[in-house]
Design a protein around this motif. Structure first.
Motif, mmCIF file in Angstrom:
data_model
loop_
_atom_site.group_PDB
_atom_site.id
_atom_site.type_symbol
_atom_site.label_atom_id
_atom_site.label_comp_id
_atom_site.label_asym_id
_atom_site.label_seq_id
_atom_site.Cartn_x
_atom_site.Cartn_y
_atom_site.Cartn_z
ATOM 1 N N LEU A 140 0.848 -1.187 0.000
ATOM 2 C CA LEU A 140 0.000 0.000 0.000
ATOM 3 C C LEU A 140 0.882 1.234 0.000
ATOM 4 C CD1 LEU A 140 -2.556 -0.957 2.827
ATOM 5 C CD2 LEU A 140 -2.660 -1.532 0.396
ATOM 6 N N ASP A 141 0.485 2.243 -0.738
ATOM 7 C CA ASP A 141 1.247 3.495 -0.709
ATOM 8 C C ASP A 141 0.959 4.218 0.612
ATOM 9 O OD1 ASP A 141 -1.156 4.944 -0.937
ATOM 10 O OD2 ASP A 141 -0.898 5.314 -3.082
ATOM 11 N N PRO A 142 1.631 5.330 0.899
ATOM 12 C CA PRO A 142 1.418 5.998 2.187
ATOM 13 C C PRO A 142 -0.027 6.433 2.434
ATOM 14 C CG PRO A 142 3.440 6.780 1.179
ATOM 15 C CD PRO A 142 2.750 5.932 0.147
ATOM 16 N N SER A 143 -0.821 6.585 1.374
ATOM 17 C CA SER A 143 -2.243 6.942 1.533
ATOM 18 C C SER A 143 -3.135 5.713 1.637
ATOM 19 C CB SER A 143 -2.694 7.794 0.342
ATOM 20 O OG SER A 143 -1.931 8.969 0.270
ATOM 21 N N HIS A 144 -2.524 4.536 1.711
ATOM 22 C CA HIS A 144 -3.216 3.241 1.847
ATOM 23 C C HIS A 144 -3.964 2.833 0.589
ATOM 24 C CE1 HIS A 144 -3.323 4.314 6.399
ATOM 25 N NE2 HIS A 144 -2.099 4.130 5.950
ATOM 26 N N ASN A 145 -3.476 3.269 -0.559
ATOM 27 C CA ASN A 145 -4.018 2.809 -1.836
ATOM 28 C C ASN A 145 -3.254 1.564 -2.262
ATOM 29 O OD1 ASN A 145 -5.825 5.059 -2.152
ATOM 30 N ND2 ASN A 145 -4.019 6.284 -2.612
ATOM 31 N N LEU A 146 -3.965 0.610 -2.859
ATOM 32 C CA LEU A 146 -3.352 -0.647 -3.275
ATOM 33 C C LEU A 146 -2.416 -0.407 -4.456
ATOM 34 C CD1 LEU A 146 -3.192 -3.723 -2.924
ATOM 35 C CD2 LEU A 146 -5.166 -3.917 -4.447
ATOM 36 N N TYR A 147 -1.123 -0.556 -4.197
ATOM 37 C CA TYR A 147 -0.103 -0.313 -5.215
ATOM 38 C C TYR A 147 0.295 -1.612 -5.916
ATOM 39 C CZ TYR A 147 4.187 1.689 -7.199
ATOM 40 O OH TYR A 147 5.171 2.125 -8.054
ATOM 41 N N TYR A 148 0.354 -2.699 -5.141
ATOM 42 C CA TYR A 148 0.716 -4.000 -5.710
ATOM 43 C C TYR A 148 0.079 -5.103 -4.884
ATOM 44 C CZ TYR A 148 3.455 -8.102 -7.031
ATOM 45 O OH TYR A 148 3.830 -9.354 -7.457
ATOM 46 N N ARG A 149 -0.453 -6.104 -5.572
ATOM 47 C CA ARG A 149 -0.927 -7.334 -4.928
ATOM 48 C C ARG A 149 -0.526 -8.478 -5.850
ATOM 49 N NH1 ARG A 149 -6.350 -6.831 -5.050
ATOM 50 N NH2 ARG A 149 -6.271 -7.605 -7.173
ATOM 51 N N ASN A 178 4.956 5.513 -11.114
ATOM 52 C CA ASN A 178 3.662 4.864 -11.256
ATOM 53 C C ASN A 178 3.866 3.364 -11.054
ATOM 54 O OD1 ASN A 178 2.270 7.220 -11.840
ATOM 55 N ND2 ASN A 178 2.695 7.056 -14.018
ATOM 56 N N ALA A 179 2.819 2.698 -10.607
ATOM 57 C CA ALA A 179 2.929 1.253 -10.378
ATOM 58 C C ALA A 179 3.384 0.563 -11.659
ATOM 59 C CB ALA A 179 1.596 0.687 -9.916
ATOM 60 N N PRO A 180 4.400 -0.287 -11.577
ATOM 61 C CA PRO A 180 4.881 -0.977 -12.781
ATOM 62 C C PRO A 180 3.853 -1.959 -13.308
ATOM 63 C CG PRO A 180 5.947 -1.856 -10.820
ATOM 64 C CD PRO A 180 5.103 -0.701 -10.367
ATOM 65 N N SER A 181 3.898 -2.219 -14.601
ATOM 66 C CA SER A 181 2.989 -3.225 -15.160
ATOM 67 C C SER A 181 3.712 -4.574 -15.148
ATOM 68 C CB SER A 181 2.569 -2.850 -16.581
ATOM 69 O OG SER A 181 3.701 -2.663 -17.392
ATOM 70 N N ASN A 183 3.440 -8.993 -15.635
ATOM 71 C CA ASN A 183 2.750 -10.038 -16.405
ATOM 72 C C ASN A 183 1.870 -10.875 -15.480
ATOM 73 O OD1 ASN A 183 4.407 -11.897 -15.063
ATOM 74 N ND2 ASN A 183 5.911 -11.921 -16.696
ATOM 75 N N ALA A 184 1.165 -11.825 -16.065
ATOM 76 C CA ALA A 184 0.222 -12.654 -15.309
ATOM 77 C C ALA A 184 0.909 -13.463 -14.214
ATOM 78 C CB ALA A 184 -0.523 -13.588 -16.254
ATOM 79 N N LEU A 185 2.172 -13.845 -14.409
ATOM 80 C CA LEU A 185 2.872 -14.618 -13.379
ATOM 81 C C LEU A 185 3.039 -13.821 -12.094
ATOM 82 C CD1 LEU A 185 5.636 -16.409 -15.481
ATOM 83 C CD2 LEU A 185 3.665 -17.459 -14.366
ATOM 84 N N ALA A 186 3.069 -12.511 -12.201
ATOM 85 C CA ALA A 186 3.194 -11.669 -11.014
ATOM 86 C C ALA A 186 1.856 -11.480 -10.318
ATOM 87 C CB ALA A 186 3.772 -10.314 -11.394
ATOM 88 N N LEU A 187 0.793 -11.329 -11.103
ATOM 89 C CA LEU A 187 -0.483 -10.887 -10.539
ATOM 90 C C LEU A 187 -1.504 -11.996 -10.302
ATOM 91 C CD1 LEU A 187 -0.836 -7.653 -12.687
ATOM 92 C CD2 LEU A 187 0.183 -7.900 -10.413
ATOM 93 N N ARG A 188 -1.360 -13.134 -10.956
ATOM 94 C CA ARG A 188 -2.293 -14.239 -10.755
ATOM 95 C C ARG A 188 -1.864 -15.029 -9.532
ATOM 96 N NH1 ARG A 188 -1.971 -17.418 -15.569
ATOM 97 N NH2 ARG A 188 -3.066 -15.721 -16.574
ATOM 98 N N ALA A 189 -2.812 -15.297 -8.635
ATOM 99 C CA ALA A 189 -2.476 -15.958 -7.374
ATOM 100 C C ALA A 189 -2.090 -17.420 -7.589
ATOM 101 C CB ALA A 189 -3.657 -15.873 -6.418
ATOM 102 N N TYR A 190 -0.981 -17.803 -6.958
ATOM 103 C CA TYR A 190 -0.506 -19.189 -6.933
ATOM 104 C C TYR A 190 -0.265 -19.560 -5.480
ATOM 105 C CZ TYR A 190 0.462 -18.719 -11.927
ATOM 106 O OH TYR A 190 0.345 -18.527 -13.272
ATOM 107 N N GLY A 191 -0.126 -20.828 -5.214
ATOM 108 C CA GLY A 191 0.218 -21.253 -3.863
ATOM 109 C C GLY A 191 -0.904 -22.022 -3.214
ATOM 110 N N CYS A 192 -1.119 -21.778 -1.912
ATOM 111 C CA CYS A 192 -2.106 -22.501 -1.125
ATOM 112 C C CYS A 192 -3.362 -21.660 -0.983
ATOM 113 C CB CYS A 192 -1.547 -22.818 0.248
ATOM 114 S SG CYS A 192 -0.036 -23.814 0.182
#
Length: 199
Positions: A140-149, A178-181, A183-192
Motif C-alpha cells: 500500500l502506498d502511504p495513503s493506503h491505496n493498493l499499489y501492488y498485490r 507509477n505502479a509498474p505493469s 505479467n500474469a505470473l506476477a499478478l495471478r495468485a498461486y500457492g495454497c
C-alpha cells in the motif's frame, strides 16, 4: 512370466508413486489458485481501510500473507526476511497469518522471519486486500491505496532475481514511480488456497 508381471507392476507402482509425490509437492502449486465463488475484486489503486486493525504512519505498508503449513510460504521465508532487513526502515512490514488448522503465537512467527514486526491473524485483512492464497504480497502506498498485490517471484523458491516482483514494486514505489505493469505470473495468485490454505 510371473516374474515379468510382478516386475512390471512394481515399476508401475513406483512411477505412480513418483508422479503422485511430484503432484503433491510441486506441480499443484504451479497452477493458478482457483478464484472463490464469493470473491470480490479489489482493483489496483483502491483505498484499503484497515484502520480497525492496524496502526499506520506516513510510510508505505507491506503485508506478507503467510501460512506456516503451506510449502510455498515456507520456501519464501528467507526472501521475505531479506526484504524486511533491506527495506524495514522505509516501509512498515506486517505479517498476516492465514491458517485455520493450527494456532501460532506472534513470537513463533516473528522468530521464523528474524524480525519483531506486527503479526495479525485476521482473515478480514486478506478479504479487504483481495488476497486468495498464500504466500502473497500486498503493498500500500502511504495513503493506503493498493499499489501492488501479487507474487514474490515466478518460482516458489524465489530464486529468479529477474522476477522479484514484490521487490520491484517496492523499488518503484520508493522512487515514486507509477505502479509498474507486471505479467500474469506476477499478478495471478498461486500457492495454497484460502480459507483453509490448502489445495
Amino acid at each position: 512370466m510371473k516374474k515379468k508381471i510382478l516386475l512390471s507392476l512394481w515399476f508401475t507402482l513406483l512411477l505412480a508413486s513418483i508422479g503422485f509425490l511430484f503432484w503433491q509437492n510441486e506441480f499443484k502449486y504451479s497452477l493458478p489458485t482457483p478464484i472463490p465463488k464469493n470473491y470480490h475484486t479489489i482493483a489496483m489503486g483502491s483505498k484499503i481501510d484497515l484502520s480497525q486493525c492496524c496502526a499506520f504512519d506516513n510510510k508505505p505498508v507491506f503485508f506478507h500473507f503467510f501460512n506456516p503449513d503451506c510449502p510455498c510460504s515456507r520456501f519464501n521465508v528467507p526472501h521475505v526476511s531479506g526484504l524486511i532487513k533491506k527495506y524495514g526502515d522505509k516501509i512498515n512490514f506486517k505479517i498476516v497469518v492465514l491458517n485455520k488448522q493450527k494456532t501460532f503465537s506472534i513470537k513463533e512467527i516473528q522468530e521464523k522471519f528474524g524480525a519483531e514486526i506486527p503479526v495479525y491473524f485476521d482473515e478480514g485483512i486478506a478479504q479487504k486486500c483481495g488476497v486468495i492464497s498464500t504466500p502473497q504480497a500486498v503493498l500500500l502506498d502511504p495513503s493506503h491505496n493498493l499499489y501492488y498485490r501479487g507474487n514474490y517471484n515466478k518460482t516458489r523458491y524465489c530464486t529468479d532475481a529477474d522476477s522479484n516482483y514484490a521487490q520491484m514494486a517496492i523499488d518503484s514505489l520508493l522512487k515514486q514511480n507509477n505502479a509498474p505493469s507486471f505479467n500474469a505470473l506476477a499478478l495471478r495468485a498461486y500457492g495454497c488456497s484460502l480459507p483453509k490454505c490448502t489445495k
